[in-house]
Design an enzyme around this catalytic site. Structure first.
Site, mmCIF file in Angstrom:
data_model
loop_
_atom_site.group_PDB
_atom_site.id
_atom_site.type_symbol
_atom_site.label_atom_id
_atom_site.label_comp_id
_atom_site.label_asym_id
_atom_site.label_seq_id
_atom_site.Cartn_x
_atom_site.Cartn_y
_atom_site.Cartn_z
ATOM 1 N N TYR A 35 -3.916 14.061 -14.036
ATOM 2 C CA TYR A 35 -5.034 13.108 -14.067
ATOM 3 C C TYR A 35 -6.392 13.794 -13.982
ATOM 4 O O TYR A 35 -7.419 13.124 -13.892
ATOM 5 C CB TYR A 35 -4.959 12.121 -12.888
ATOM 6 C CG TYR A 35 -3.598 11.547 -12.615
ATOM 7 C CD1 TYR A 35 -2.989 10.688 -13.520
ATOM 8 C CD2 TYR A 35 -2.926 11.852 -11.433
ATOM 9 C CE1 TYR A 35 -1.739 10.152 -13.255
ATOM 10 C CE2 TYR A 35 -1.674 11.322 -11.162
ATOM 11 C CZ TYR A 35 -1.087 10.473 -12.086
ATOM 12 O OH TYR A 35 0.138 9.953 -11.813
ATOM 13 N N PRO B 121 0.823 -1.211 0.000
ATOM 14 C CA PRO B 121 0.000 0.000 0.000
ATOM 15 C C PRO B 121 0.856 1.260 0.000
ATOM 16 O O PRO B 121 1.903 1.313 0.645
ATOM 17 C CB PRO B 121 -0.772 -0.111 1.322
ATOM 18 C CG PRO B 121 0.142 -0.891 2.216
ATOM 19 C CD PRO B 121 0.854 -1.875 1.319
ATOM 20 N N TYR C 113 1.820 10.988 -3.493
ATOM 21 C CA TYR C 113 2.100 11.420 -4.866
ATOM 22 C C TYR C 113 2.026 12.941 -5.009
ATOM 23 O O TYR C 113 1.711 13.455 -6.079
ATOM 24 C CB TYR C 113 1.163 10.717 -5.865
ATOM 25 C CG TYR C 113 1.205 9.210 -5.731
ATOM 26 C CD1 TYR C 113 2.325 8.499 -6.126
ATOM 27 C CD2 TYR C 113 0.144 8.498 -5.152
ATOM 28 C CE1 TYR C 113 2.389 7.121 -5.973
ATOM 29 C CE2 TYR C 113 0.199 7.120 -4.995
ATOM 30 C CZ TYR C 113 1.325 6.437 -5.409
ATOM 31 O OH TYR C 113 1.380 5.071 -5.248
ATOM 32 N N CYS D 296 3.249 28.965 -16.624
ATOM 33 C CA CYS D 296 2.767 29.425 -17.933
ATOM 34 C C CYS D 296 2.170 28.300 -18.752
ATOM 35 O O CYS D 296 2.679 27.953 -19.821
ATOM 36 C CB CYS D 296 3.923 30.068 -18.682
ATOM 37 S SG CYS D 296 4.719 31.301 -17.675
HETATM 38 N N1 LLP Z 1 2.937 -1.491 -5.947
HETATM 39 C C1 LLP Z 1 3.270 -1.182 -7.223
HETATM 40 C C2 LLP Z 1 3.999 -2.172 -8.015
HETATM 41 C C3 LLP Z 1 2.916 0.053 -7.764
HETATM 42 O O1 LLP Z 1 3.235 0.338 -9.017
HETATM 43 C C4 LLP Z 1 2.209 0.988 -6.966
HETATM 44 C C5 LLP Z 1 1.814 2.288 -7.506
HETATM 45 C C6 LLP Z 1 1.904 0.639 -5.634
HETATM 46 C C7 LLP Z 1 2.285 -0.605 -5.159
HETATM 47 C C8 LLP Z 1 1.186 1.564 -4.689
HETATM 48 O O2 LLP Z 1 -0.116 1.842 -5.091
HETATM 49 P P1 LLP Z 1 -1.101 2.677 -4.134
HETATM 50 O O3 LLP Z 1 -1.395 1.831 -2.918
HETATM 51 O O4 LLP Z 1 -0.448 3.951 -3.772
HETATM 52 O O5 LLP Z 1 -2.306 2.886 -4.981
HETATM 53 N N2 LLP Z 1 0.905 8.960 -9.382
HETATM 54 C C9 LLP Z 1 -0.401 8.342 -9.320
HETATM 55 C C10 LLP Z 1 -0.339 6.978 -8.715
HETATM 56 C C11 LLP Z 1 0.586 6.031 -9.448
HETATM 57 C C12 LLP Z 1 0.693 4.689 -8.778
HETATM 58 C C13 LLP Z 1 1.782 3.881 -9.357
HETATM 59 N N3 LLP Z 1 1.998 2.610 -8.733
HETATM 60 C C14 LLP Z 1 -1.346 9.276 -8.559
HETATM 61 O O6 LLP Z 1 -0.945 10.365 -8.164
HETATM 62 O O7 LLP Z 1 -2.523 8.938 -8.382
#
Ligand code: LLP
Length: 419
Positions: A321, A279, A376, A347
């Site tokens: 996004y 997570p 993020y 800009c």
């Molecule tokens: N494991 C892997 C292999 C991942 O690629 C990711 C996120 C996670 C775990 C963690 O996922 P989470 O629990 O945070 O959903 N920049 C984007 C999110 C990109 C997520 C990429 N991978 C945003 O700001 O929403």
């Protein structure tokens, strides 16, 4: 449990600290995090998996500031990394490399060597070529690489296309069929110890069913492999659980997620497998906010704009996004609202935090809170428009610490040369 950000006498606080006090002392914009909320989030996720032997490998990419890593390390977290840089940070914060899983489709030879030398727990391998490369490097340096195969279960996570990763059209993992072949190959390689299978189907999931579907597919795979004499020791179900961004969506709680995971995993638990999770957002997202100051307002025939001193380089999610973040004035929230576009000084028309958002009308110089920015936010910040990255503050009770100072202009050009 009190909210991490709350009004007291019409003044927004993080735990016991007024945000206006931090703004006066540190300047704006800044990121601010509540330590108590980081602890709350970790403990509730951990409690949701109680009774299942499990390991929480925090996805460092969500927020890699050393002091944030340290809070999670102290709570017992392991880490999911996607670059050597993240392992470097994890170790600098005092994290145990043995609790690290290394994900990502494009690990370089140098990263693999450094990770093997550090003694990380597991490589999440994403292709046949990577498996062979890892075996070759491990043998060359005289190490055994523990491996989990990342399977792409072809499940629709129902999230934004840029952060959806579990479909056949995505670059991640290998198909179920290929995973069977690779497991047989991997079991024979001398530099490899095949330990598990894993998936990560996407981020900001707002339903538990895609997790349950993906787990069911991997359970079948693990049972098949067991029949072939390939015994795995863990299953890694990635990250992805969503958080509330104030859009009125109903997000499953960690407890509901835990129930779905437990049910789907049931056939495996008697086989003695350990559950790994990765997570990110759900552990750090709600704990953080970006605080910015209103520079100017303006109105034309069709729109009202609120110009603030933070920009898309500080928090990229709305520009990238189109994501929604909650917003509140730091003082006196109970005023009449107007519809306004909250925009930064960069800009580009893409430099916005909100469009046509109903907000109490803000005066010049007032502070605006942009919430759910702990995940993020700072990790995706850049120096675009030669803007120094903003400071980060960690609050504990009625005290705060600057855990990352504002970048200086000299730091921005460090190492550059004209000829
Ligand atoms: N494991 C892997 C292999 C991942 O690629 C990711 C996120 C996670 C775990 C963690 O996922 P989470 O629990 O945070 O959903 N920049 C984007 C999110 C990109 C997520 C990429 N991978 C945003 O700001 O929403």
């Amino acid at each position: 449990m009190t909210a991490p950000f709350d009004y007291k006498n019409n003044e927004l606080h993080c735990e016991g600290v007024p945000l206006a006090k931090i703004a006066a002392e540190v300047g704006t914009p800044f990121y601010v995090y509540s330590r108590a909320d980081l602890e709350r989030a970790y403990n509730s996720f951990d409690a949701a998996l109680e009774g299942i032997p499990h390991r929480i490998c925090y996805a460092v990419k969500a927020n890699s500031t050393l002091a944030i890593l340290k809070v999670l390390i102290d709570l017992g977290a392991g880490a999911d990394i996607v670059s050597y840089g993240e392992l470097f940070r994890w170790q600098k914060a005092g994290g145990d490399p043995a609790k690290v899983v290394f994900s990502g489709v494009g690990k370089t030879e140098q990263e693999i060597k450094l990770a093997l030398a550090a003694g990380i727990g597991c490589f999440n391998v994403e292709s046949g070529e990577e498996l062979l490369e890892l075996d070759r490097i491990a043998l060359a340096v005289g190490k055994l690489a523990k491996v989990s195969l990342r399977v792409n279960p072809d499940v629709d996570a129902g999230t934004h296309p840029y952060i959806s990763t579990g479909l056949k059209t995505n670059k991640f993992g290998v198909s179920m069929e290929e995973a069977r072949d690779l497991a047989r190959t991997g079991a024979k390689l001398r530099g490899i110890e095949l330990a598990g299978v894993d998936f990560h189907i996407g981020s900001q999931l707002t339903k538990t069913s895609p997790f349950a579907d993906a787990i069911a597919r991997l359970v079948a795979l693990i049972q098949d492999l067991a029949k072939d004499g390939i015994k795995l020791t863990h299953i890694d179900i990635g990250g992805g659980l969503g958080i509330d961004y104030g859009k009125g969506e109903v997000i499953p709680s960690p407890a509901e997620y835990g129930v779905a995971v437990r049910e789907a995993l049931a056939p495996l638990l008697s086989m003695g497998l350990e559950l790994y999770t990765e997570p990110g957002r759900v552990l750090v997202g709600a704990a953080g906010a970006l605080v910015t100051r209103v520079l100017y307002r303006k109105r034309n025939e069709v729109k009202h704009f609120t110009l603030v001193d933070a920009a898309m380089n500080d928090l990229m999610r709305p520009a990238l996004y189109g994501s929604h973040h909650p917003m509140k004035p730091v003082t006196n929230p109970g005023r009449p609202e107007i519809a306004t576009d909250v925009v930064g000084p960069i800009c580009e028309t893409g430099d916005f935090f909100a469009r046509d958002r109903n907000l109490p009308e803000m005066a010049q110089g007032e502070l605006l809170w942009i919430g759910a920015a702990g995940a993020y936010g700072s990790t995706m910040a850049s120096n675009y428009n030669t803007r120094p990255r903003v400071p980060e503050i960690l609050v504990r009770g009625d005290k705060y610490t600057v855990i990352k100072p504002r970048e200086t202009y000299e730091q921005l050009i460090a190492g550059e040369r004209i000829s």
